[in-house]
Design a protein around this motif. Structure first.
Motif, short mmCIF file in Angstrom:
data_model
loop_
_atom_site.label_atom_id
_atom_site.label_comp_id
_atom_site.label_asym_id
_atom_site.label_seq_id
_atom_site.Cartn_x
_atom_site.Cartn_y
_atom_site.Cartn_z
N ALA A 27 0.84 -1.20 0.00
CA ALA A 27 0.00 0.00 0.00
C ALA A 27 0.88 1.25 0.00
O ALA A 27 0.62 2.23 -0.72
CB ALA A 27 -0.94 -0.01 1.21
N LYS A 28 1.94 1.20 0.82
CA LYS A 28 2.88 2.31 0.87
C LYS A 28 3.56 2.49 -0.47
O LYS A 28 3.75 3.63 -0.95
CB LYS A 28 3.90 2.05 1.98
CG LYS A 28 4.73 3.25 2.34
CD LYS A 28 5.60 2.93 3.55
CE LYS A 28 6.37 4.14 4.00
NZ LYS A 28 7.23 3.86 5.13
N LEU A 29 3.94 1.37 -1.12
CA LEU A 29 4.57 1.41 -2.44
C LEU A 29 3.62 2.01 -3.46
O LEU A 29 4.01 2.84 -4.28
CB LEU A 29 5.01 -0.01 -2.86
CG LEU A 29 5.67 -0.13 -4.23
CD1 LEU A 29 6.97 0.66 -4.26
CD2 LEU A 29 5.92 -1.59 -4.56
N LYS A 33 4.18 5.32 -5.51
CA LYS A 33 4.09 5.36 -6.98
C LYS A 33 3.14 6.47 -7.42
O LYS A 33 3.42 7.22 -8.36
CB LYS A 33 3.62 4.01 -7.53
CG LYS A 33 4.67 2.94 -7.55
CD LYS A 33 4.08 1.66 -8.14
CE LYS A 33 5.08 0.54 -8.17
NZ LYS A 33 4.51 -0.71 -8.69
N ALA A 34 2.00 6.55 -6.71
CA ALA A 34 1.01 7.58 -7.05
C ALA A 34 1.62 8.97 -6.82
O ALA A 34 1.45 9.89 -7.63
CB ALA A 34 -0.26 7.40 -6.22
N THR A 35 2.33 9.10 -5.70
CA THR A 35 2.97 10.39 -5.41
C THR A 35 4.01 10.72 -6.47
O THR A 35 4.10 11.86 -6.94
CB THR A 35 3.63 10.35 -4.01
OG1 THR A 35 2.63 10.06 -3.02
CG2 THR A 35 4.29 11.66 -3.67
N ILE A 36 4.80 9.70 -6.87
CA ILE A 36 5.81 9.91 -7.91
C ILE A 36 5.16 10.30 -9.22
O ILE A 36 5.60 11.23 -9.90
CB ILE A 36 6.69 8.64 -8.07
CG1 ILE A 36 7.63 8.52 -6.87
CG2 ILE A 36 7.50 8.70 -9.36
CD1 ILE A 36 8.41 7.21 -6.82
N GLU A 37 4.07 9.62 -9.58
CA GLU A 37 3.37 9.96 -10.82
C GLU A 37 2.81 11.39 -10.75
O GLU A 37 2.88 12.17 -11.70
CB GLU A 37 2.24 8.96 -11.08
CG GLU A 37 2.73 7.62 -11.57
CD GLU A 37 1.59 6.61 -11.76
OE1 GLU A 37 0.42 7.03 -11.70
OE2 GLU A 37 1.90 5.43 -11.98
#
Length: 161
Positions: A27-29, A33-37
């Motif tokens: 979930a953290k990953l 990923k969402a934050t990176i995107e």
């Protein structure tokens, strides 16, 4: 058996903890990923805006540069015109000064000529007055002589009668 059961229970709990931990990490990953995107999208948007702003700034700078070059060219042309006008004005002033000096010299010469002519006229008038006085004196003398002659003639005519 109890021991095995306790061990299975411990392993089941450990496995359950591991699965929970794995689920949390996944979930953290996913959030990362969402934050990176999201950050990548914002970065791309900022880069696009930055590029557009840089292009606009470059365009404005080029327009300003062109405008300044045109203005400098215009000012240089105006300065050349002013320099030319100043040169012509200096020439006119020089010519005017020379003309004024020439006119002043001519007027001075004319004044001297008029003064000389006036002196000559005064002298001539004095000479004429002297001559007139002499002629009046001669006329007076002639009239006296005539009068004497007339008187002598009358006396002579009376003596003849």
């Amino acid at each position: 058996v109890d021991e095995l059961r306790g061990q299975v229970q411990v392993e089941t709990m450990a496995r359950h903890d591991a699965i929970t931990q794995r689920d949390r990490l996944e979930a953290k990953l996913e959030r990362s990923k969402a934050t990176i995107e999201e950050l990548t999208a914002k970065l791309n948007e900022y880069q696009t805006k930055s590029t557009a702003q840089v292009r606009e700034a470059e365009s404005n700078l080029e327009q300003t540069k062109t405008s300044l070059v045109d203005r400098i060219t215009s000012l240089e042309r105006d300065l050349r015109l002013i320099n030319t006008q100043f040169f012509v004005l200096v020439q006119c002033l020089t010519l005017s000064t020379a003309t004024n000096q020439t006119n002043s010299d001519l007027l001075s010469q004319q004044l001297t000529q008029h003064q000389n002519a006036l002196t000559q006229l005064t002298t001539t008038c004095s000479e004429l007055q002297t001559q007139v006085s002499k002629l009046k004196q001669e006329l007076t003398e002639t009239e006296q002589q005539k009068s004497e002659i007339d008187q002598n003639l009358r006396i002579a005519l009376e003596d003849k009668k």
